[in-house]
Design an enzyme around this catalytic site. Structure first.
Site, mmCIF file in Angstrom:
data_model
loop_
_atom_site.group_PDB
_atom_site.id
_atom_site.type_symbol
_atom_site.label_atom_id
_atom_site.label_comp_id
_atom_site.label_asym_id
_atom_site.label_seq_id
_atom_site.Cartn_x
_atom_site.Cartn_y
_atom_site.Cartn_z
ATOM 1 N N GLU A 197 19.766 26.583 43.864
ATOM 2 C CA GLU A 197 20.918 26.341 43.312
ATOM 3 C C GLU A 197 22.253 27.058 43.512
ATOM 4 O O GLU A 197 22.130 28.339 43.734
ATOM 5 C CB GLU A 197 20.960 26.699 41.569
ATOM 6 C CG GLU A 197 20.116 25.733 40.632
ATOM 7 C CD GLU A 197 20.158 26.090 39.195
ATOM 8 O OE1 GLU A 197 21.297 26.701 38.938
ATOM 9 O OE2 GLU A 197 19.209 25.912 38.517
ATOM 10 N N GLU A 251 14.918 29.758 36.035
ATOM 11 C CA GLU A 251 15.854 31.158 35.899
ATOM 12 C C GLU A 251 15.062 31.933 34.601
ATOM 13 O O GLU A 251 15.709 32.360 33.686
ATOM 14 C CB GLU A 251 17.237 30.768 35.542
ATOM 15 C CG GLU A 251 17.702 29.950 36.521
ATOM 16 C CD GLU A 251 19.423 29.876 36.339
ATOM 17 O OE1 GLU A 251 20.147 29.696 37.473
ATOM 18 O OE2 GLU A 251 19.738 29.814 35.311
#
Length: 647
Positions: free
Chosen positions: A312, A156
């Site tokens: 995710e 991320e």
């Protein structure tokens, strides 16, 4: 990136299904139970090592791979592939202590400390040196391991630190600016430094746009946004270079974050073998299914239509909102199937086993605190079985005839201060996307300078700061027989954030047949004609040159009687300009779709219909049953349920 982006060295034919697996948080005896539960749930892939740098390298240059060796062997023995992370997202304390200069600095000069995650400045030479050293050690050790499915670089990027204002960042920014502009005079011209006596005489004088007494230079801020996205990308590329050298046959990805403002994902996509995404729709938000679909379509588009991976999502509640609502029964399955319908070749979760300690202990997982005798784990098993039945969709594509322009520099520029009104770029996109989604129209996102030839309708909304080449590219859409729809605040500035003179719009003036004389933010108003009725947010004094007015402002004083929606025919094509935000925007959308011969249907609220390969997915996100016509058949779908039909 290629059409077979998800083709792996293992020849894996199943969809990815699993999640982030952090066994280092648990005693060794739990691992065997994890394997038992993974087999029951049909898990095919586990993401491992994301936050394990401190475990892998407890002291500088001293590696402890024994636990990861055992884990990789255990996964392989149980038929689970490894999406192996490079572990560089959270530097260990020893590195921070030795090199405190890696810590990021906020715009107001605050140094962020160790104790959370992502505590590194992207420009840090020390961070990159140690990160790539770890990556090399991991690649050399695990490149030939039979469990290795893909490399997962960092985690991320930019989630917590996307803009660093340190002195080291200042040096990097100056290098970036010299490469972009060549000499200081070109920078002064681009930045308009004659305003407020901001002229520079050498690059060494330039700093990041730190906190100032008044508004910062808009072009300086825009360039720093570009630089910051590029600097994070440089971190990504440094790790990728090592992986390509040592393990050239292993696919590489990193996890994007949906419609994330701070990184221009178009510039990152070609570095990866396949696109991955993390997304956490809010169960409390009734718009979540629509905004989630928008993010799925963006991920597919970033890969040029190739399959992508949901890396995710939460099985139920997250832990970081003010109010963390659980997902009601059926929602997790629906949002997962939505991904598959919109081009995903795998569904992953954060995480496998819910943590018992740390900041994310109340973040739901595939195995919750309650264990296997729970609603969440039973749903985990059921979803695994359903995804296994859809494995033949792997590698297939979705086909869209409508495209929307997605432009990160316009996003950054539109939401700077000192603008005519406070506008949200995502609101501009979402307003149009909602009307298409609710009519079952699949959307691709495109850069304004990209290939538009395959699309019958192209929509550019809020694309504020495009360069001349992009505008000329958009202008070709009506010339070749397509429909171009341009929304307000498009092409008002150029790529330097300078105002376009003589009626705004640049090269689009000719295609649209209009000039914009004055921008006129509205609190509320009305229009007559196509999409007539209430309008909000925006108005303009528009003069037609060789376009027709399809709707005009009424009752808005100086705007009364002036064009609000225009159309200019161009051979078999047409270009529309929309100078406001109509409440009845769907009427305009249907008009354009019908004119372009693009099929659509008015679907029940909360229902989406998507076709991928030989399957049509009917997803009912509403709390009541619905009946939808699909290929001449009436299909009834229960509340928060799905029907998957073979065509």
């Amino acid at each position: 990136m290629t059409d077979d982006a998800l083709k792996s060295p293992s020849g894996m034919s199943a969809l990815w299904y699993g999640g982030d697996y952090n066994p280092e948080q648990w005693p060794r005896e739990v691992w065997d139970d994890d394997m038992r539960l993974m087999r029951r749930a049909g898990v095919t892939v586990a993401t491992v090592g994301v936050f394990s740098w401190a475990r892998l390298e407890p002291r500088e240059g001293e590696y402890d791979f024994a636990w990861l060796d055992e884990l990789m062997d255990l996964l392989h023995a149980n038929g689970v592939r490894a999406d192996l992370a490079t572990a560089t997202a959270s530097p260990p304390k020893w590195l921070v202590d030795k090199h405190p200069e890696i810590l990021p600095v906020t715009q107001d000069g605050t140094v962020l400390s160790f104790g959370g995650r992502q505590h590194y400045r992207p420009s840090s030479a020390a961070y990159r040196t140690h990160a790539t050293r770890l990556v090399r050690a991991m690649a050399e050790r695990y490149g030939d391991h039979p469990a290795l499915e893909a490399w997962h670089v960092n985690n991320e990027y930019g989630c917590h630190v996307s803009r660093d204002y340190s002195d080291e960042a200042a040096v990097g920014f100056r290098v970036w600016l010299r490469e972009r502009y060549g000499d200081i005079d070109a920078l002064n011209e681009a930045w308009g430094t004659a305003f407020w006596s901001q002229r520079y005489t050498e690059f060494a004088q330039v700093d990041p746009p730190r906190v100032t007494p008044a508004g910062t230079n808009p072009t300086q801020t825009l360039d720093f946004d570009r630089y910051s996205s590029d600097e994070l990308r440089a971190c990504l590329r440094a790790e990728i270079a090592v992986l390509r050298e040592v393990t050239p046959g292993i696919p590489i990805t990193t996890n994007f974050m949906g419609l994330f403002k701070n990184i221009d994902y178009w510039t990152w996509a070609d570095d990866l073998d396949f696109i991955s995404d993390d997304l956490y729709p809010d169960p409390e938000d009734p718009d979540s299914p629509m905004t989630a679909a928008m993010a799925r379509d963006l991920m597919r588009s970033l890969g040029g239509g190739a399959p992508w991976m949901l890396m995710e999502q939460a099985t139920s509640a997250v832990n970081w909102r003010e109010f963390n609502a659980p997902k009601p029964a059926g929602m997790h399955r629906l949002l997962s199937l939505q991904c598959v319908a919109r081009g995903a070749d795998g569904i992953m979760q954060f995480q496998w086993r819910q943590s018992k300690a740390g900041s994310e202990k109340f973040h739901a997982a595939m195995v919750p605190h309650a264990g296997e005798d729970s609603r969440i784990y039973r749903d985990t098993e059921a979803l695994g079985a359903e995804l296994a039945s859809l494995a033949d969709l792997r590698g297939t594509r979705c086909e869209a005839r409508v495209a929307m322009v997605m432009d990160w520099p316009s996003w950054w520029a539109l939401e700077q201060g000192s603008m005519p009104s406070t506008l949200s770029y995502l609101d501009q996109l979402t307003r149009w996307y909602r009307e298409l989604w609710s009519r079952g129209v699949l959307v691709d996102f495109v850069p304004a300078s990209g290939d538009l030839d395959g699309y019958d309708v192209v929509i550019a909304a809020g694309a504020l700061a495009l360069d001349d080449a992009a505008l000329e590219n958009l202008a070709t859409v009506p010339e070749r027989g397509g429909r171009l729809v341009v929304g307000y605040q498009t092409a008002v500035l150029d790529e330097r954030a300078h105002a376009r003179l003589d009626g705004y719009l640049g090269a689009l003036q000719g295609a649209l047949g209009v000039r914009v004389e004055e921008l006129w933010p509205l609190r509320a108003g009305r229009i007559d004609g196509l999409a007539g009725g209430a309008v909000t947010e925006w108005g303009e004094i528009v003069r037609t040159v060789d376009a027709e007015a399809l709707a005009t402002f009424v009752g808005s004083d100086d705007l009364d009687g002036l064009p609000a929606i225009t159309r200019k025919a161009s051979g078999d094509g047409a270009a529309y300009y929309v100078a406001t935000a109509p409440a009845a925007l769907g009427d305009l959308v249907e008009h354009v779709l019908a004119e372009a011969d693009v099929d659509f249907a008015r679907l029940p609220a909360g229902v989406e219909v998507v076709t991928r390969g030989d399957r049509t997915f009917v997803l009912n996100h509403a709390t009541a049953s619905c009946t939808v016509a699909v290929d001449g058949r009436a299909v009834e779908v229960g509340p928060r349920d799905a029907a998957i039909l073979r065509r």
